[in-house]
Write an enzyme that holds these catalytic residues in place. Sequence first.
Site, PDB file in Angstrom:
ATOM      1  N   LYS A   1       0.829  -1.210   0.000  1.00 19.68           N
ATOM      2  CA  LYS A   1       0.000   0.000   0.000  1.00 19.68           C
ATOM      3  C   LYS A   1       0.868   1.266   0.000  1.00 19.68           C
ATOM      4  O   LYS A   1       0.628   2.177  -0.770  1.00 19.68           O
ATOM      5  CB  LYS A   1      -0.903   0.051   1.247  1.00 19.68           C
ATOM      6  CG  LYS A   1      -1.860  -1.108   1.389  1.00 19.68           C
ATOM      7  CD  LYS A   1      -2.805  -0.901   2.566  1.00 19.68           C
ATOM      8  CE  LYS A   1      -2.128  -0.837   3.929  1.00 19.68           C
ATOM      9  NZ  LYS A   1      -1.431  -2.074   4.342  1.00 19.68           N
TER      10      LYS A   1
ATOM     11  N   ARG B   1      -8.595   1.558   9.948  1.00 19.91           N
ATOM     12  CA  ARG B   1      -8.130   0.209  10.236  1.00 19.91           C
ATOM     13  C   ARG B   1      -9.129  -0.541  11.117  1.00 19.91           C
ATOM     14  O   ARG B   1      -8.898  -1.696  11.458  1.00 19.91           O
ATOM     15  CB  ARG B   1      -6.799   0.292  10.981  1.00 19.91           C
ATOM     16  CG  ARG B   1      -5.603  -0.140  10.146  1.00 19.91           C
ATOM     17  CD  ARG B   1      -4.403  -0.009  11.048  1.00 19.91           C
ATOM     18  NE  ARG B   1      -3.239  -0.697  10.598  1.00 19.91           N
ATOM     19  CZ  ARG B   1      -2.249  -0.144   9.892  1.00 19.91           C
ATOM     20  NH1 ARG B   1      -2.322   1.080   9.472  1.00 19.91           N
ATOM     21  NH2 ARG B   1      -1.175  -0.849   9.610  1.00 19.91           N
TER      22      ARG B   1
ATOM     23  N   ARG C   1      11.818  -6.595   4.675  1.00 20.52           N
ATOM     24  CA  ARG C   1      11.619  -5.181   4.330  1.00 20.52           C
ATOM     25  C   ARG C   1      12.591  -4.273   5.076  1.00 20.52           C
ATOM     26  O   ARG C   1      12.838  -4.446   6.265  1.00 20.52           O
ATOM     27  CB  ARG C   1      10.181  -4.798   4.697  1.00 20.52           C
ATOM     28  CG  ARG C   1       9.824  -3.409   4.282  1.00 20.52           C
ATOM     29  CD  ARG C   1       8.348  -3.246   4.200  1.00 20.52           C
ATOM     30  NE  ARG C   1       7.734  -2.986   5.494  1.00 20.52           N
ATOM     31  CZ  ARG C   1       6.459  -2.601   5.638  1.00 20.52           C
ATOM     32  NH1 ARG C   1       5.683  -2.482   4.573  1.00 20.52           N
ATOM     33  NH2 ARG C   1       5.965  -2.378   6.824  1.00 20.52           N
TER      34      ARG C   1
ATOM     35  N   ARG D   1      12.153  -1.795  10.486  1.00 23.18           N
ATOM     36  CA  ARG D   1      11.217  -1.272  11.487  1.00 23.18           C
ATOM     37  C   ARG D   1      11.047  -2.279  12.621  1.00 23.18           C
ATOM     38  O   ARG D   1      11.016  -3.483  12.372  1.00 23.18           O
ATOM     39  CB  ARG D   1       9.847  -1.020  10.830  1.00 23.18           C
ATOM     40  CG  ARG D   1       9.813   0.258  10.047  1.00 23.18           C
ATOM     41  CD  ARG D   1       8.618   0.404   9.152  1.00 23.18           C
ATOM     42  NE  ARG D   1       7.350  -0.057   9.687  1.00 23.18           N
ATOM     43  CZ  ARG D   1       6.173   0.085   9.050  1.00 23.18           C
ATOM     44  NH1 ARG D   1       6.138   0.696   7.867  1.00 23.18           N
ATOM     45  NH2 ARG D   1       5.065  -0.366   9.568  1.00 23.18           N
TER      46      ARG D   1
ATOM     47  N   ARG E   1       0.632  -8.364  13.928  1.00 21.31           N
ATOM     48  CA  ARG E   1       0.002  -7.411  13.004  1.00 21.31           C
ATOM     49  C   ARG E   1      -0.974  -8.124  12.082  1.00 21.31           C
ATOM     50  O   ARG E   1      -2.027  -7.587  11.744  1.00 21.31           O
ATOM     51  CB  ARG E   1       1.065  -6.676  12.198  1.00 21.31           C
ATOM     52  CG  ARG E   1       1.752  -5.606  13.010  1.00 21.31           C
ATOM     53  CD  ARG E   1       3.033  -5.175  12.370  1.00 21.31           C
ATOM     54  NE  ARG E   1       2.835  -4.348  11.209  1.00 21.31           N
ATOM     55  CZ  ARG E   1       3.749  -4.177  10.256  1.00 21.31           C
ATOM     56  NH1 ARG E   1       4.905  -4.815  10.334  1.00 21.31           N
ATOM     57  NH2 ARG E   1       3.507  -3.395   9.240  1.00 21.31           N
TER      58      ARG E   1
END
Length: 210
Positions: free
Chosen positions: A13, A88, A122, A155, A166
């Site tokens: 996204k 969310r 990532r 992160r 998550r």
Amino acid sequence: MNFIFLGPPGAGKGTLAKEVAVAYAIPHISTGDIFRENIKNGTELGKKAKAIIDAGGLVSDEITIGLVKDRLSKDDTKNGYILDGFPRTIPQAEALATFAKIDAAVNFDIEDNAVVERLGGRICCKDCGQMYHVVNNKPKTEGKCDKCGGELYTRDDDKPESIKHRLEVYRESTAPLIDFYKGKGNLVDIDAKGSPDKVLEEFKKKFPKN
Ligand code: AMP
């Protein structure tokens, strides 16, 4: 147009939102980026949000809704915007409907195993937030952002325990938004499996600029 980008963490996204923001000349509003900026600057909001975010949980609806309402009142949103990572939860979506008119909720369709693979590798730029992947999308120089030269890092919420949490939070609190927006008649699915270029191409076909 006013877009919402919906989908699990790691669906791409943020990456697509950055491209679309440039191509369509509209602001990219990422609640995650706003929280990270506040954490970096040591603000009160950042202090409240840090532990929740690092563990992969959700910041309270009240705080998040207030922040988005304030951001959407700014002049640069008049010709459209992309909301990335908001809403969310159903209460966030209901609140949003009271102060914004959403034209399309773009649902990034991707399987769980692809998401785990993407998030696991990532790395992000500390300065501009640009994302890379240690295998699939390496920066030209290791550890440095191609776009701004900033330092790349993992992160805290991209660490394995947080990724699992998550995804659970996504399934429980955020996935119901797919039916919420389907019911409103403005859900548009996008195949998020391919490369960022392919996803952008599909997006442009579905939302031609006029
Ligand atoms: P993201 O960059 O969108 O993956 O967001 C990173 C983290 O920020 C999330 O895992 C949440 O902890 C927090 N966050 C971002 N957006 C929201 C939201 N709309 N509601 C609650 N928490 C959020």
